[in-house]
Each structure stands twice: as structure tokens, then as C-alpha cells.
Scaffold this motif. Structure first.
Motif, short mmCIF file in Angstrom:
data_model
loop_
_atom_site.label_atom_id
_atom_site.label_comp_id
_atom_site.label_asym_id
_atom_site.label_seq_id
_atom_site.Cartn_x
_atom_site.Cartn_y
_atom_site.Cartn_z
N GLN A 163 8.42 6.47 -9.79
CA GLN A 163 8.95 5.39 -9.36
C GLN A 163 9.33 5.65 -7.62
N CYS A 164 8.55 4.08 -6.65
CA CYS A 164 8.93 4.33 -5.08
C CYS A 164 10.28 3.84 -5.20
N PRO A 165 10.99 4.88 -4.47
CA PRO A 165 12.41 4.67 -3.81
C PRO A 165 12.29 3.40 -2.90
N SER A 166 11.41 2.85 -2.39
CA SER A 166 12.00 1.68 -1.28
C SER A 166 10.85 -0.10 -1.84
N CYS A 167 9.76 0.57 -2.45
CA CYS A 167 9.49 -0.58 -3.25
C CYS A 167 9.58 -1.33 -4.74
N GLY A 168 9.78 0.44 -5.44
CA GLY A 168 9.28 0.22 -6.92
C GLY A 168 7.69 0.35 -7.48
N HIS A 169 7.17 0.80 -6.56
CA HIS A 169 5.53 1.18 -6.81
C HIS A 169 5.52 2.02 -8.11
N LYS A 170 4.78 1.81 -8.72
CA LYS A 170 4.91 3.72 -9.88
C LYS A 170 3.44 3.64 -10.03
N ILE A 207 3.61 9.82 -1.90
CA ILE A 207 3.10 8.91 -0.92
C ILE A 207 3.25 8.21 -1.24
N CYS A 208 3.61 6.43 -1.29
CA CYS A 208 3.16 5.29 -1.65
C CYS A 208 2.55 4.52 -1.03
N LYS A 209 1.56 3.84 -1.78
CA LYS A 209 0.17 3.51 -1.63
C LYS A 209 0.74 1.89 -1.07
N ALA A 210 1.91 1.56 -1.77
CA ALA A 210 2.32 -0.15 -2.21
C ALA A 210 2.50 -0.06 -0.32
N CYS A 211 3.71 0.65 0.14
CA CYS A 211 4.25 0.40 1.66
C CYS A 211 4.43 2.14 1.95
N GLY A 212 3.50 1.90 2.05
CA GLY A 212 3.15 3.61 2.72
C GLY A 212 4.64 4.70 2.79
N PHE A 213 5.79 4.60 1.85
CA PHE A 213 7.27 5.44 1.64
C PHE A 213 6.97 6.88 2.04
N THR A 214 6.82 7.71 2.48
CA THR A 214 6.89 9.46 2.58
C THR A 214 7.81 9.89 2.31
ZN LIG Z 1 6.62 1.03 -2.53
#
Ligand SMILES: [Zn+2]
Length: 425
Positions: A324-331, A340-347
Motif C-alpha cells: 500500500q502506498c503510504p501517501s495515497c493508499g493506492h495498492k 513507485i506509486c502509479k497513482a501519485c508518483g511516490f517513491t
Molecule cells: Zn500513492
């Protein structure tokens, strides 16, 4: 607080070896006697034998010290107790009460029976029989001892260790256990530590390959021939050495985690239990790595060491925390070491993501993703062979042995390859 120190009993004389063997066989006879008494009582629906009955039934009949005999009966009763509870709480396990005849059983001596002399230790074998004399200098704080067979005799000595006196802090920390990175720790103050497990991984691979080589040679011999026996003892030697080296690495790695926690004034430590990760079929190579991953040992060592440091420690399932992405919760399931988050670009580092998500799940706190982390190796993986061409001192002079921390920023393009390679010397 107690811990166990292991002394190897190598190069025993044949007479000595036979005596240790006979002592373990005698202990097994006590166990078998208890087992028969218990089984008969159980099958005839009579009251089960308790401590007094078993002690009376075994008293003076066996060639061991009276307290060693008692310790076998106590172990037996503890076993019965555990089985009884497990049958109630976990009926699906279908636990059976002891029913097998044992050939050997570890012999224990309580603290008051062990006689320590300078340079040697005397283990009494009962009235009228000579004591076992082992050339070991036990520490003053040692307590009870147990004679254990682990592909060779070992003496497991219970030793008292002092507890840290410092009061625990208020900071919470979580540990994400892994196979490549043994532990990824984050605190509520956004400090992070990663201890690599690649050393252990490579030791295990090395062991598997060495055992495979010898098994191939053995398959061409007649079973129990002289060459077959030589190869068999070589296999035992190899796996014992690997076990000791892995244990040492694990102790050093978990010690680094606890030292970090003490430095960061951590008061409560959460360890995520990765149980369930191994269930899927991921191909034979990865399945082998997963089945060799001893995460329960990591949990045990961490729990024990944190107790010594007065840190409250608890575990729970870490299910779903690392996807799970720690910044937006995308799984999504990460592919490489970098998340690397595909939704918000978090790395960020993959194992730290798992560790950060545990904070929200188990402490109910939102923690900022750490800007950087400390990357440590458990310790030196030495060349196994004493006859290796390069002496140790030369290796350390040339700076080949990485020992100190490398601080790597997670934002400036961290590449796992650079930092981890030197471990495999
Ligand atoms: Zn994210």
C-alpha cells in the motif's frame, strides 16, 4: 534475565563420548517410563500420574543424578500440559500425547548440581558413579546446564545477563522482516534503519550447493562404505559450520536493530509477522529461498533482546502492509526494491514502506516517510576456510571488509547493487 551460551564438545575421547551417549540413552529410558505410565493411566481412564507419582516411579532406578532424573519428569509433565492446552485451543492440529519410544534424550543438571572448578566443570551422575568432567571454564553467572546432541555434542549453559537500567522512551518503532533485508525499522520520529540479510542468504546458498556436491559424490558410493562415511561426516561438518555462521550473523543483525532502538529512545517495538508470505508457489528458486527463511528466529531474537533493553515488544500479522502506498493508499505489488506509486508518483524503499504502514495499522499514527535511512550489514562474513590463501589482516588493510554504516539517501537514486555487493567476499 537468562540467556543460553552454547559450548561445543568437540574432540572428545572415545570413552568420554560413550559416557555422554549412555547418559542420553538413560534419560530416554526415563522418558519412556513416564510415557508408559501416562499412557496406561490414560487408556484405563484412571487419574493421570502427577509430579509426585512420576518422581516416585523413577527414583533411584536410573544411572543419572537424582535431579537430572527429576528434570526429565518435569519436562514430560510440561509436554503433557502443552498438548492438553493445544488439543483444546487448536483441535485441527490433532496433537497426540507422547507415544513414541525415544532412544536419546537431553540430560539436564540444575544450577545447584553443577560443580564449577577453575578450568573444568563436574557434572554428577548419581551416588556411586564418577562425575562427568568437561574441560570448560563456565562463567560465574552460569546456572543450569543441558547436554544436547546437535550433530555433535554441545553443552547449553544458562547464563544470567544484566538488564539495561535505562528507562524506556516514548517513541514507537515498527520492524518489517524480510529475506533480503533482514529488518527494516522506522520510528515515529521518522528515523529509519535497514539491516541487510544478504550475508545470511549467501551463506545458505553456499551451504545448499556444498551439500549438493557431496550428495552427488555419495550417490556413487555403496551405502555405509568407508568413502560414504567420510562424505557423510564432511556434510555434517559443513552444515554445522554454516549453522553457526548464520546464527552469529542473525545475532549481530538483531543486536544492531536493538542498539538503534535504544539510541532513538524507543519504548514500544512492533514486529510484523510475515506468516503467509510463503504460502504461494513462486517457482522453485524462490520457493527454496522462502522455505529457508527463518523469520521466527528473527522474531525470537528481537523479542529476547528488546526484553533485555526494557523495550515493550509485540507481534502481529503484517498482511498487506507492503503493498500500500503510504501517501495515497493506492495498492499494488512492488516489483523491485524501490516502491513507485502509479497513482501519485511516490517513491521510497520497499521495505520501509511496509514498516511505515504498520505504524498506521497498529499504533494508529500517521508517520512521515523518512527522508534518509541508515544501511547496515550484520557483520563481516569471513572466508570460511582457515587455510584460505589471503590472511584476514590483509583483507582488512585493503579495505575490502565493509563494516561501518553507509548512509544512503533514499531520494538520491539509491541503488541496491552498489551498497550490498561487498558482503560476498
Ligand atoms: Zn500513492
Amino acid at each position: 534475565m537468562n540467556t543460553v551460551k552454547i559450548y561445543q564438545l568437540n574432540s572428545l575421547s572415545p570413552t568420554h563420548y560413550q559416557r555422554l551417549r549412555a547418559a542420553q540413552q538413560e534419560a530416554a529410558r526415563i522418558w519412556n517410563r513416564c510415557m508408559e505410565l501416562h499412557r496406561d493411566a490414560r487408556l484405563q481412564h484412571e487419574p493421570w500420574p502427577g509430579r509426585d507419582v512420576l518422581q516416585k516411579a523413577t527414583k533411584g532406578l536410573f544411572a543419572l543424578h537424582s535431579q537430572s532424573i527429576q528434570m526429565v519428569t518435569h519436562a514430560f509433565l510440561a509436554n503433557i500440559n502443552t498438548t492438553q492446552q493445544l488439543r483444546k485451543t487448536h483441535p485441527q492440529m490433532r496433537m497426540r500425547y507422547p507415544y513414541k519410544e525415544k532412544a536419546f534424550y537431553p540430560v539436564s543438571w540444575p544450577a545447584q548440581a553443577v560443580c564449577k572448578e577453575p578450568g573444568r566443570v563436574l557434572l554428577p551422575m548419581g551416588r556411586g558413579r564418577p562425575s562427568l568432567v568437561l574441560p570448560l571454564a563456565l562463567p560465574d553467572t552460569s546456572r543450569s546446564v543441558t547436554l544436547v546432541w546437535n550433530d555433535g555434542y554441545e553443552l547449553h549453559v544458562c547464563v544470567e545477563i544484566p538488564q539495561e537500567e535505562q528507562a524506556p522512551g516514548e517513541v514507537h518503532a515498527t520492524v518489517d522482516l524480510g529475506e533480503i533485508h533482514l529488518a527494516a525499522v522506522t520510528t515515529t520520529t521518522s528515523k529509519a534503519l535497514i539491516v541487510t540479510g544478504r550475508g545470511i542468504r549467501s551463506l545458505k546458498r553456499q551451504r545448499t550447493k556444498a551439500l549438493d556436491r557431496m550428495a552427488k559424490k555419495q550417490s556413487r558410493c555403496t551405502k555405509h562404505s568407508r568413502r560414504w562415511k567420510k562424505l557423510q561426516s564432511a556434510k555434517t561438518k559443513q552444515s554445522r559450520r554454516a549453522e553457526r555462521r548464520i546464527r552469529d550473523q542473525r545475532h549481530q543483525a538483531t543486536r544492531k536493530v536493538i542498539t538503534f532502538c535504544i539510541e532513538q529512545e524507543v519504548g514500544t517495538l512492533f514486529i510484523g509477522n510475515p506468516h503467509g508470505v510463503r504460502k504461494g508457489n513462486n517457482g522453485r528458486h524462490h520457493n527454496q529461498r522462502m522455505s529457508l527463511w527463518e523469520y521466527s528466529k528473527d522474531i525470537d531474537y528481537l523479542t529476547h533482546k528488546s526484553e533485555q533493553a526494557h523495550i515493550a515488544c509485540f507481534t502481529g500479522s503484517e498482511r498487506g502492509t507492503s503493498s500500500q502506498c503510504p501517501s495515497c493508499g493506492h495498492k499494488h505489488k512492488p516489483r523491485n526494491r524501490q516502491w513507485i506509486c502509479k497513482a501519485c508518483g511516490f517513491t521510497g524503499h520497499r521495505d520501509l514502506v511496509g514498516s511505515i504502514n504498520m505504524h498506521t495499522l497498529f499504533f494508529g499514527e500517521q508517520v512521515n516517510f523518512p527522508r534518509s535511512f541508515t544501511y547496515l550489514r550484520p557483520g563481516n562474513v569471513r572466508k570460511s576456510c582457515r587455510r584460505a590463501d589471503t590472511p584476514q589482516c590483509r583483507l582488512s588493510e585493503s579495505g575490502l571488509q565493509p563494516h561501518v554504516a553507509d548512509v544512503v539517501s533514499s531520494e538520491t537514486g539509491y541503488r541496491s547493487d552498489d551498497a550490498e555487493k561487498p558482503v560476498s567476499l
